[in-house]
Motif scaffolding. Structure first.
Motif: not given
Length: 232
Positions: A82-84, A90-91, A113-115
């Motif tokens: 999922y995108n939060v 992201k999950a 996180d984004s990284n």
């Protein structure tokens, strides 16, 4: 004097009615927790791209070596990503079950996180205790946040549905009915409902996914059947 008394009496009756109405409409902490969890689900948008899902699975593989649970219990085929919304988070949710000792709602959820670095992770285990009853455990970043062993006989969702057949027909968004359909009733259902709401508050809402493996769209097996019946 009688007129004043009558007015005061009427006011007292109205006040009493208002107070009673207020108390009647007061929701329990569990109900508020459940509502919060369901509301937070709107923050999650399922990732349909297979490459993105596989990438997160790969990152989970690296991370899973830090977990104490046997990774043979992970059901990768039913993993969901999922995108939060309104964030770069992201999950990934991985169901945990062996068909006998873990209820199908058990899962591990990891937030990246984004990284691609792990921000935090949650573990929800609804399993069979040594005495054959429900054992429910919620962990955040490896630390136990809630734990309970009930006196209710453990059952998987599959076993529960086979026993009850067509009797379980929950209608509307009803977390209690969803849990009942998953074979989680009584004290165990109350405790897991509380845990679900509690999870929402642990990490500013994103941990709500911890106990929403079915609600968030698993479309196969027992969870999908219970979800279909409990969604409005």
């Amino acid at each position: 004097m009688k007129k004043v008394y009558s007015i005061l009496t009427i006011m007292a009756i109205l006040l009493s009615f208002s107070v009673n109405q207020a108390f009647a409409s007061t929701k329990t902490e569990n109900e508020l927790n459940q509502e919060k969890m369901l509301a937070e689900l709107d923050n999650f948008e399922e990732i349909q791209d297979k490459n993105s899902l596989d990438e997160l699975k790969s990152k989970f593989d690296e991370f899973s070596t830090t977990l104490e649970i046997d990774n043979n219990l992970f059901k990768y085929d039913n993993a969901k990503a999922y995108n939060v919304k309104e964030s770069n988070i992201k999950a990934l949710t991985i169901p945990v079950t062996d068909g006998e000792n873990y209820n199908e709602i058990s899962n591990i959820s990891v937030y990246f996180d984004s990284n691609g670095e792990v921000l935090h992770y949650t573990e929800l285990y609804v399993s069979k205790s040594d005495k054959g009853t429900f054992e429910i455990e919620l962990l955040l970043n490896g630390k136990v946040q809630a734990q309970k062993i009930t006196d209710e006989k453990f059952t998987t969702a599959k076993e529960y549905q086979e026993k009850h057949g067509g009797e379980i027909q929950p209608m509307g968004v009803n977390w209690d009915n969803f849990l009942e359909c998953m074979g989680i009733t009584g004290i165990a259902a109350g405790f897991i409902s509380s845990v679900c709401g509690f999870a929402c508050a642990l990490t500013a809402g994103t941990a709500c996914i911890v106990c929403a493996a079915g609600v968030l769209g698993f479309n196969s097996g027992a969870i999908g059947g219970c979800l279909a019946g409990s969604w409005e």
